[in-house]
Design a protein around this motif. Sequence first.
Motif, PDB file in Angstrom:
ATOM      1  N   VAL A 222     -72.197 -47.744  10.317  1.00 26.68           N
ATOM      2  CA  VAL A 222     -72.244 -46.370   9.794  1.00 26.68           C
ATOM      3  C   VAL A 222     -72.447 -45.406  10.948  1.00 26.68           C
ATOM      4  CG1 VAL A 222     -73.470 -44.762   8.294  1.00 26.68           C
ATOM      5  CG2 VAL A 222     -73.217 -47.139   7.601  1.00 26.68           C
ATOM      6  N   LYS A 223     -71.669 -44.334  10.954  1.00 24.20           N
ATOM      7  CA  LYS A 223     -71.856 -43.281  11.953  1.00 24.20           C
ATOM      8  C   LYS A 223     -72.970 -42.355  11.480  1.00 24.20           C
ATOM      9  CE  LYS A 223     -66.990 -43.289  13.392  1.00 24.20           C
ATOM     10  NZ  LYS A 223     -66.498 -44.271  12.399  1.00 24.20           N
ATOM     11  N   LEU A 224     -74.023 -42.255  12.279  1.00 23.64           N
ATOM     12  CA  LEU A 224     -75.175 -41.451  11.900  1.00 23.64           C
ATOM     13  C   LEU A 224     -75.092 -40.022  12.424  1.00 23.64           C
ATOM     14  CD1 LEU A 224     -78.028 -44.072  12.374  1.00 23.64           C
ATOM     15  CD2 LEU A 224     -76.787 -43.468  10.289  1.00 23.64           C
ATOM     16  N   THR A 225     -74.031 -39.712  13.154  1.00 20.49           N
ATOM     17  CA  THR A 225     -73.795 -38.341  13.599  1.00 20.49           C
ATOM     18  C   THR A 225     -72.443 -37.877  13.064  1.00 20.49           C
ATOM     19  OG1 THR A 225     -72.820 -39.152  15.671  1.00 20.49           O
ATOM     20  CG2 THR A 225     -75.171 -38.601  15.696  1.00 20.49           C
ATOM     21  N   VAL A 226     -72.302 -36.572  12.913  1.00 20.84           N
ATOM     22  CA  VAL A 226     -71.066 -36.008  12.366  1.00 20.84           C
ATOM     23  C   VAL A 226     -69.976 -36.038  13.435  1.00 20.84           C
ATOM     24  CG1 VAL A 226     -69.999 -33.970  11.337  1.00 20.84           C
ATOM     25  CG2 VAL A 226     -72.400 -34.507  10.849  1.00 20.84           C
ATOM     26  N   GLU A 227     -68.826 -36.594  13.062  1.00 19.66           N
ATOM     27  CA  GLU A 227     -67.683 -36.601  13.971  1.00 19.66           C
ATOM     28  C   GLU A 227     -66.735 -35.476  13.585  1.00 19.66           C
ATOM     29  OE1 GLU A 227     -65.742 -40.364  14.269  1.00 19.66           O
ATOM     30  OE2 GLU A 227     -67.305 -41.169  15.576  1.00 19.66           O
ATOM     31  N   LYS A 228     -66.453 -34.595  14.539  1.00 19.27           N
ATOM     32  CA  LYS A 228     -65.561 -33.469  14.247  1.00 19.27           C
ATOM     33  C   LYS A 228     -64.957 -32.958  15.540  1.00 19.27           C
ATOM     34  CE  LYS A 228     -69.149 -29.918  14.597  1.00 19.27           C
ATOM     35  NZ  LYS A 228     -69.841 -28.789  13.967  1.00 19.27           N
ATOM     36  N   GLY A 229     -63.774 -32.399  15.415  1.00 25.63           N
ATOM     37  CA  GLY A 229     -63.160 -31.725  16.539  1.00 25.63           C
ATOM     38  C   GLY A 229     -63.539 -30.269  16.543  1.00 25.63           C
ATOM     39  N   PRO A 230     -63.065 -29.510  17.525  1.00 23.99           N
ATOM     40  CA  PRO A 230     -63.386 -28.075  17.565  1.00 23.99           C
ATOM     41  C   PRO A 230     -62.751 -27.337  16.387  1.00 23.99           C
ATOM     42  CG  PRO A 230     -61.759 -28.648  19.239  1.00 23.99           C
ATOM     43  CD  PRO A 230     -62.243 -29.934  18.672  1.00 23.99           C
ATOM     44  N   ALA A 231     -63.429 -26.315  15.912  1.00 18.43           N
ATOM     45  CA  ALA A 231     -62.912 -25.515  14.804  1.00 18.43           C
ATOM     46  C   ALA A 231     -61.835 -24.562  15.302  1.00 18.43           C
ATOM     47  CB  ALA A 231     -64.042 -24.728  14.155  1.00 18.43           C
ATOM     48  N   THR A 232     -60.985 -24.178  14.381  1.00 17.22           N
ATOM     49  CA  THR A 232     -59.971 -23.148  14.683  1.00 17.22           C
ATOM     50  C   THR A 232     -60.101 -22.038  13.652  1.00 17.22           C
ATOM     51  OG1 THR A 232     -58.350 -24.410  13.396  1.00 17.22           O
ATOM     52  CG2 THR A 232     -58.361 -24.755  15.788  1.00 17.22           C
ATOM     53  N   PRO A 233     -61.151 -21.214  13.780  1.00 17.19           N
ATOM     54  CA  PRO A 233     -61.392 -20.151  12.788  1.00 17.19           C
ATOM     55  C   PRO A 233     -60.238 -19.166  12.738  1.00 17.19           C
ATOM     56  CG  PRO A 233     -63.278 -20.440  14.259  1.00 17.19           C
ATOM     57  CD  PRO A 233     -62.139 -21.200  14.855  1.00 17.19           C
ATOM     58  N   ARG A 234     -59.972 -18.692  11.513  1.00 15.19           N
ATOM     59  CA  ARG A 234     -58.887 -17.738  11.336  1.00 15.19           C
ATOM     60  C   ARG A 234     -59.441 -16.470  10.674  1.00 15.19           C
ATOM     61  NH1 ARG A 234     -56.458 -22.424   9.253  1.00 15.19           N
ATOM     62  NH2 ARG A 234     -56.072 -21.447   7.221  1.00 15.19           N
ATOM     63  N   GLU A 235     -58.766 -15.985   9.658  1.00 12.80           N
ATOM     64  CA  GLU A 235     -59.146 -14.718   9.042  1.00 12.80           C
ATOM     65  C   GLU A 235     -60.449 -14.840   8.247  1.00 12.80           C
ATOM     66  OE1 GLU A 235     -57.047 -17.078   5.958  1.00 12.80           O
ATOM     67  OE2 GLU A 235     -56.733 -16.686   8.100  1.00 12.80           O
ATOM     68  N   PRO A 236     -61.207 -13.749   8.131  1.00 12.04           N
ATOM     69  CA  PRO A 236     -62.411 -13.768   7.296  1.00 12.04           C
ATOM     70  C   PRO A 236     -62.044 -14.033   5.835  1.00 12.04           C
ATOM     71  CG  PRO A 236     -62.403 -11.852   8.737  1.00 12.04           C
ATOM     72  CD  PRO A 236     -61.036 -12.451   8.817  1.00 12.04           C
ATOM     73  N   VAL A 237     -62.822 -14.889   5.176  1.00 11.24           N
ATOM     74  CA  VAL A 237     -62.591 -15.194   3.764  1.00 11.24           C
ATOM     75  C   VAL A 237     -63.780 -14.748   2.917  1.00 11.24           C
ATOM     76  CG1 VAL A 237     -62.117 -16.989   2.062  1.00 11.24           C
ATOM     77  CG2 VAL A 237     -61.089 -17.137   4.335  1.00 11.24           C
ATOM     78  N   LEU A 238     -64.969 -15.210   3.273  1.00 10.22           N
ATOM     79  CA  LEU A 238     -66.178 -14.789   2.564  1.00 10.22           C
ATOM     80  C   LEU A 238     -66.860 -13.705   3.385  1.00 10.22           C
ATOM     81  CD1 LEU A 238     -68.317 -15.131   0.291  1.00 10.22           C
ATOM     82  CD2 LEU A 238     -69.392 -16.885   1.731  1.00 10.22           C
ATOM     83  N   GLN A 239     -66.994 -12.512   2.801  1.00  9.81           N
ATOM     84  CA  GLN A 239     -67.620 -11.405   3.510  1.00  9.81           C
ATOM     85  C   GLN A 239     -68.753 -10.813   2.669  1.00  9.81           C
ATOM     86  OE1 GLN A 239     -63.675  -9.367   4.325  1.00  9.81           O
ATOM     87  NE2 GLN A 239     -64.622  -9.087   6.345  1.00  9.81           N
ATOM     88  N   ILE A 240     -69.920 -10.729   3.289  1.00 12.59           N
ATOM     89  CA  ILE A 240     -71.116 -10.203   2.629  1.00 12.59           C
ATOM     90  C   ILE A 240     -71.598  -9.004   3.437  1.00 12.59           C
ATOM     91  CG2 ILE A 240     -73.502 -10.723   1.972  1.00 12.59           C
ATOM     92  CD1 ILE A 240     -72.617 -13.688   1.789  1.00 12.59           C
ATOM     93  N   GLU A 241     -71.811  -7.878   2.760  1.00 14.32           N
ATOM     94  CA  GLU A 241     -72.239  -6.661   3.456  1.00 14.32           C
ATOM     95  C   GLU A 241     -73.425  -6.034   2.740  1.00 14.32           C
ATOM     96  OE1 GLU A 241     -68.905  -4.066   3.738  1.00 14.32           O
ATOM     97  OE2 GLU A 241     -67.727  -5.417   5.020  1.00 14.32           O
ATOM     98  N   GLY A 242     -74.505  -5.842   3.490  1.00 18.88           N
ATOM     99  CA  GLY A 242     -75.681  -5.131   2.984  1.00 18.88           C
ATOM    100  C   GLY A 242     -76.276  -5.710   1.718  1.00 18.88           C
ATOM    101  N   LEU A 243     -76.237  -7.041   1.572  1.00 19.15           N
ATOM    102  CA  LEU A 243     -76.643  -7.668   0.310  1.00 19.15           C
ATOM    103  C   LEU A 243     -78.161  -7.615   0.115  1.00 19.15           C
ATOM    104  CD1 LEU A 243     -75.464  -9.252  -2.122  1.00 19.15           C
ATOM    105  CD2 LEU A 243     -76.085 -11.347  -0.907  1.00 19.15           C
ATOM    106  N   VAL A 244     -78.558  -7.165  -1.067  1.00 19.54           N
ATOM    107  CA  VAL A 244     -79.974  -7.110  -1.444  1.00 19.54           C
ATOM    108  C   VAL A 244     -80.138  -7.835  -2.776  1.00 19.54           C
ATOM    109  CG1 VAL A 244     -81.927  -5.620  -2.034  1.00 19.54           C
ATOM    110  CG2 VAL A 244     -80.301  -4.913  -0.249  1.00 19.54           C
TER     111      VAL A 244
END
Length: 546
Positions: A258-280
């Motif tokens: 079992v791999k006990l650490t997360v295996e992942k490559g580098p992310a390739t972020p693109r456009e904003p999808v979830l946006q939160i502004e001034g949330l109370v």
Amino acid sequence: MEELPSSDLTAPLQEVALKLELRGITKRFGALVANDQINLTVEPGEIHALVGENGAGKSTLMNVLYGLYQPDEGEILVDDKPVHFTSPSDAIAAGIGMVHQHFMLVPVFTVAENVMLGAERTRGGIAGILDRRRARREVAEVSERYNLPVDPDAVIEDLPVGIQQRVEIVKALTRDVDLLILDEPTAVLTPQETEELLAVMRGLKESGKSIVFITHKLGEVKAIADRITVIRRGKTVGTADPATSREELATLMVGRSVKLTVEKGPATPREPVLQIEGLVVDDDRRVRAVDGIDLTVRAGEVLGIAGVQGNGQTELIKAIMGLQPVLAGSISVAGERIDGWSTKKVLGAGVGYVPEDRSADGLVKEFSVAENLILDLYDRPPFASGPALNRDAIAGSAKERVEQFDIRTSSPGAAVGTLSGGNQQKVIVAREMSRPLKVFIAAQPTRGVDVGSIEFIHSRIIHERDVGTAVLVVSSELDEVVGLADRIAVMYRGRIIAIVDPDTPRDQLGLLMAGIVPDEIAARGDRGAYAGSAGTAASDANEDKS
């Protein structure tokens, strides 16, 4: 010889020598063999860890020991004498107590009232007049003796989870038990509460108590256990000592590397999808929980939220999902505002959601596994045609998902409440990840899940990121946040005080989680890669600390 306190706090300690042995215990549920010829020995004054995958049979074995189930084969010996338990009262009389994974407390009763349940005493022998004064005194005595501070008059529903668990332990100890079974006791605790519980366990051991400790968390096992027994698919596969490596224990539990650490490559972020502004957002007590948060999650990245539990993470996620009112600010998914929407409409907008409390918010326990797998799609083709459910389509989809997500169940038609906690979690993950998503939100995604399933869930989260989903992960496990996240937002007192890279040193993350902001870290000479911070939060946090 280990000794136990007597009921008189000033009296000398009494000798205790409770030895437990299970020989060839077998328990069947129809065609399912939950326990298959299991042997287990717990010595006096020992902390014995019982580990294994979700559905391996650990809780079933302890329920047999506690008298909730009757074994089909095998015997139980206490102090080398065979015993037969027909109910928990028999086990308690023999000196065995149990704290269940899901607490057995009445929320509207006080601590003292819960402790006296099942062992009610009347005042002056008068029928119907409960001796609450004596119950409060017993709670206070046990609390003092074992360093388990709890208010006898506090109402259970007003207490945090860690204190509720402490009440369960106090309840067992007032029965004068010598062996305590703790079933997944840290599954719902914060790291701080976990450390407190481990300290309590050490104190109980010093007082002469024996403990059977069921857990999936190998770090805790190595930190606290004297011996470790591993169960896999209902059978005992080995006994180890705490010096055994995590990798070896994981292999014993799962039957493969079992791999006990997360295996992942580098992310390739693109456009904003979830946006939160001034949330109370306020919490249920109308106390400010989220205080002006700005946050963006992009397609193709994992944003992890780190922080000590209780700093607004729960209310933030509930607000996004339409479960908590938004007092100010906005929440948008792919450019469309969703604040004020119903949860059903938010899910329909392409948001997947794994809630932190699977029992309350994630499942209908009386429904079958198959039905729970379509809770958010039950009224759409192919699972419905008009008002009628398509049972064949539901069954076929359930069979596929059970296999794909390795959900251990006797049948997709079984009630989901009969599954182990980890397998219940996999039902939720399977449901939420089996449809196209724009945003995937996971709160405590691996709580109460074994190492093999953690590896699987982590790989699915990274896969979701890699296909372009915006992923938001909240976890009280800092290792999990660091392993999964491409960026980490640290929450403190309802605000984001910094957004950092996952390679930020742990000591700096710890300072941030304690509310010590980037300027203060720089003043100390520490170095960290900051991807951004909230200036107003920093100044206000400084004011709070002064």
